[in-house]
Design a protein around this motif. Structure first.
Motif, PDB file in Angstrom:
ATOM      1  N   ARG A 168       0.844  -1.210   0.000  1.00  0.00           N
ATOM      2  CA  ARG A 168       0.000   0.000   0.000  1.00  0.00           C
ATOM      3  C   ARG A 168       0.872   1.251   0.000  1.00  0.00           C
ATOM      4  O   ARG A 168       0.602   2.215  -0.713  1.00  0.00           O
ATOM      5  N   ASN A 171       2.368   2.593  -3.363  1.00  0.00           N
ATOM      6  CA  ASN A 171       1.615   3.472  -4.265  1.00  0.00           C
ATOM      7  C   ASN A 171       2.223   4.871  -4.318  1.00  0.00           C
ATOM      8  O   ASN A 171       2.122   5.559  -5.325  1.00  0.00           O
ATOM      9  N   SER A 343      -3.591  -4.379  -3.375  1.00  0.00           N
ATOM     10  CA  SER A 343      -3.038  -3.235  -2.640  1.00  0.00           C
ATOM     11  C   SER A 343      -2.312  -2.252  -3.544  1.00  0.00           C
ATOM     12  O   SER A 343      -2.038  -1.122  -3.144  1.00  0.00           O
ATOM     13  N   ASN A 345      -2.365   0.115  -6.601  1.00  0.00           N
ATOM     14  CA  ASN A 345      -3.334   0.781  -7.480  1.00  0.00           C
ATOM     15  C   ASN A 345      -2.923   0.625  -8.938  1.00  0.00           C
ATOM     16  O   ASN A 345      -1.740   0.688  -9.267  1.00  0.00           O
TER      17      ASN A 345
HETATM   18  C1  LIG Z   1      -3.951   4.270  -3.963  1.00  0.00           C
HETATM   19  O1  LIG Z   1      -3.905   3.402  -2.859  1.00  0.00           O
HETATM   20  C2  LIG Z   1      -3.901   4.015  -1.598  1.00  0.00           C
HETATM   21  C3  LIG Z   1      -3.604   2.996  -0.535  1.00  0.00           C
HETATM   22  O2  LIG Z   1      -4.043   1.699  -0.850  1.00  0.00           O
HETATM   23  C4  LIG Z   1      -5.213   4.733  -1.445  1.00  0.00           C
HETATM   24  O3  LIG Z   1      -5.338   5.292  -0.147  1.00  0.00           O
HETATM   25  C5  LIG Z   1      -5.274   5.831  -2.485  1.00  0.00           C
HETATM   26  O4  LIG Z   1      -6.483   6.484  -2.427  1.00  0.00           O
HETATM   27  C6  LIG Z   1      -5.038   5.297  -3.880  1.00  0.00           C
HETATM   28  N1  LIG Z   1      -4.693   6.403  -4.756  1.00  0.00           N
HETATM   29  C7  LIG Z   1      -5.224   6.578  -5.941  1.00  0.00           C
HETATM   30  C8  LIG Z   1      -4.750   7.764  -6.708  1.00  0.00           C
HETATM   31  O5  LIG Z   1      -6.062   5.852  -6.393  1.00  0.00           O
END
Ligand SMILES: *[C@@H]1O[C@H](CO)[C@@H](O)[C@H](O)[C@H]1NC(C)=O
Ligand SMILES: *[C@@H]1O[C@H](CO)[C@@H](O)[C@H](O)[C@H]1NC(C)=O
Ligand SMILES: *[C@@H]1O[C@H](CO)[C@@H](O)[C@H](O)[C@H]1NC(C)=O
Ligand SMILES: [Zn+2]
Length: 393
Positions: A168, A171, A343, A345
């Motif tokens: 996570r 990302n 986890s 994205n």
């Molecule tokens: C990507 O993942 C994180 C943690 O899993 C999440 O909090 C976040 O909103 C996501 N960011 C995007 C740009 O989708």
């Protein structure tokens, strides 16, 4: 032929193509190793139970740097020091193909052991077999000029076995690979998907009393037992699918009470649901309904189910995960375990995601975690094939 020669030849046959090369070779600024068995041994020997990944992280950083990779650490936690490792052999930090696996393991630690063709030890399969074979595969592709150093990057994360905090956090590295190849034990097959996952914590709230006068109290243990019995029954009725089979519910950890002569004030259970069909929202509703119905007999006048039992969902969970499996030449498998895939994205439209690695999940979390040299060598070939496919080479 002596026995010694026979066994050398047998080992040699599996490793033939690897053995013809020197174990270390220079390539521009790179000084790559091909010594798969020693690399895997060095990695597996270092205990790295989730929370204690620092030493293995330090070793891997040092090894990748000494081979000429650029290396970036991403701290997920400062104390104890826990960091992800991003490495790339060329100039491109954000390369088209990203290979990834986790460097933490489940407890307890079992030491490395290599007898004849068989390698044992905690993490030997899950997932250091994948880490080692990914790196050796990239090294081999680089040294044969089948790929350019700017084509690939490597990401090794902490915390996969305990909720995926490492992936996570990854990302925030802002990577946009066209293809991500995740390493987990898939028996050398290409995974077409894995089950979803939902964690449930049931906390029963009792009222302590002397066991001779139980009507003066309320037994948290009894509340919990009724709740869990209802969940076991629910577990038989949750949705199934042709692809993933049945949804399963595991009462993994139970604790409650302090002594036989005391009515228990506290009791709780940690439950894992492996979802074959449908959404975690649906399962959350069903779990809540089943538990609330089961505790009716404990409710005194004016009380709500929430007053005697609390249901927590520590993560939002996820439904079944479909994984790309469009590469010719692989057998397919679906697996029942969770991975870091949900986890990370998807930052790129149409990003491909593959899941592949040596060894079987059936031994991975057991006291007899093991794989063979041949499975490791085969996985090097498998990763090479996946990378070349991803780069259309
Ligand atoms: C990507 O993942 C994180 C943690 O899993 C999440 O909090 C976040 O909103 C996501 N960011 C995007 C740009 O989708
Ligand atoms: C493994 O560790 C040994 C001892 O530190 C070292 O000599 C060897 O070069 C390492 N090999 C690989 C491939 O990491
Ligand atoms: C390892 O191989 C040797 C030679 O083939 C054999 O004698 C020995 O029993 C094997 N050891 C184990 C533990 O299988
Ligand atoms: Zn794993």
């Amino acid at each position: 032929m002596t026995n010694m020669w026979r066994s050398l030849l047998l080992i040699g046959a599996a490793a033939a193509s690897l053995m013809q090369e020197p174990l270390q070779a220079r390539r521009g600024h790179l000084s790559l190793t091909y010594d798969l068995i020693a690399f895997h041994k060095n990695l597996t020997q270092i205990e790295s139970i989730t929370g204690n990944e620092e030493a293995v992280g330090e070793w891997l950083v040092a090894s990748l740097k000494s081979q000429g990779y650029s290396v970036e650490r991403q701290y997920v936690e400062e104390k104890p020091a826990r960091f992800n490792i991003l490495a790339w052999p060329g100039k491109e930090r954000d390369a088209k193909v990203l290979l990834s696996a986790h460097i933490d393991t489940v407890p307890p630690f079992y030491p490395y052991e290599h007898i004849n063709n068989t390698i044992r030890g905690r993490g030997s399969v899950d997932a250091k077999g994948s880490v080692a074979t990914q790196i050796i595969a990239i090294n081999r592709l680089l040294s044969s000029d089948k790929i350019s150093p700017d084509d690939v990057a490597l990401l090794y994360v902490v915390g996969e076995e305990k909720g995926g905090d490492g992936m996570r956090a990854a990302n925030a590295l802002k990577l946009s690979p066209e293809t991500v190849i995740f390493g987990e034990p898939t028996e050398g097959k290409l995974a077409a998907g894995h089950k979803g996952n939902l964690m449930v914590i049931v906390k029963a709230k009792g009222k302590a009393a002397h066991s001779g006068y139980p009507w003066l109290g309320r037994s948290a243990n009894e509340v919990l037992v009724k709740s869990l019995a209802a969940l076991m029954e629910l577990g038989q009725k949750l949705p199934k699918s042709d692809k993933y089979g049945i949804t399963t519910l595991n009462l993994g950890q139970i604790q409650g009470g302090v002594a036989p002569n005391v009515v228990a004030k506290d009791a709780s259970a940690d439950v894992a649901v492996r979802i074959a069909e449908g959404s975690p929202e649906f399962i959350r509703e069903e779990v809540t309904r089943a538990v609330h119905t089961a505790v009716q007999s404990f409710l005194e006048k004016g009380m709500k189910p929430e007053d005697v039992v609390e249901i927590n969902f520590p993560t939002s969970g996820y439904g079944p995960i479909e994984i790309d499996h469009d590469v010719p030449g692989f057998d397919e498998i679906t697996v029942n375990y969770g991975t870091d895939i949900p986890s990370l994205n998807k930052t790129v439209e149409g990003q491909k995601r593959y899941l592949y690695g040596p060894g079987s999940i059936l031994v991975a979390h057991s006291d007899h975690e093991m794989l063979t040299e041949d499975q490791l060598f085969d996985a090097v070939g498998g990763y090479e094939k996946l990378v070349l496919h991803a780069l259309r080479k």
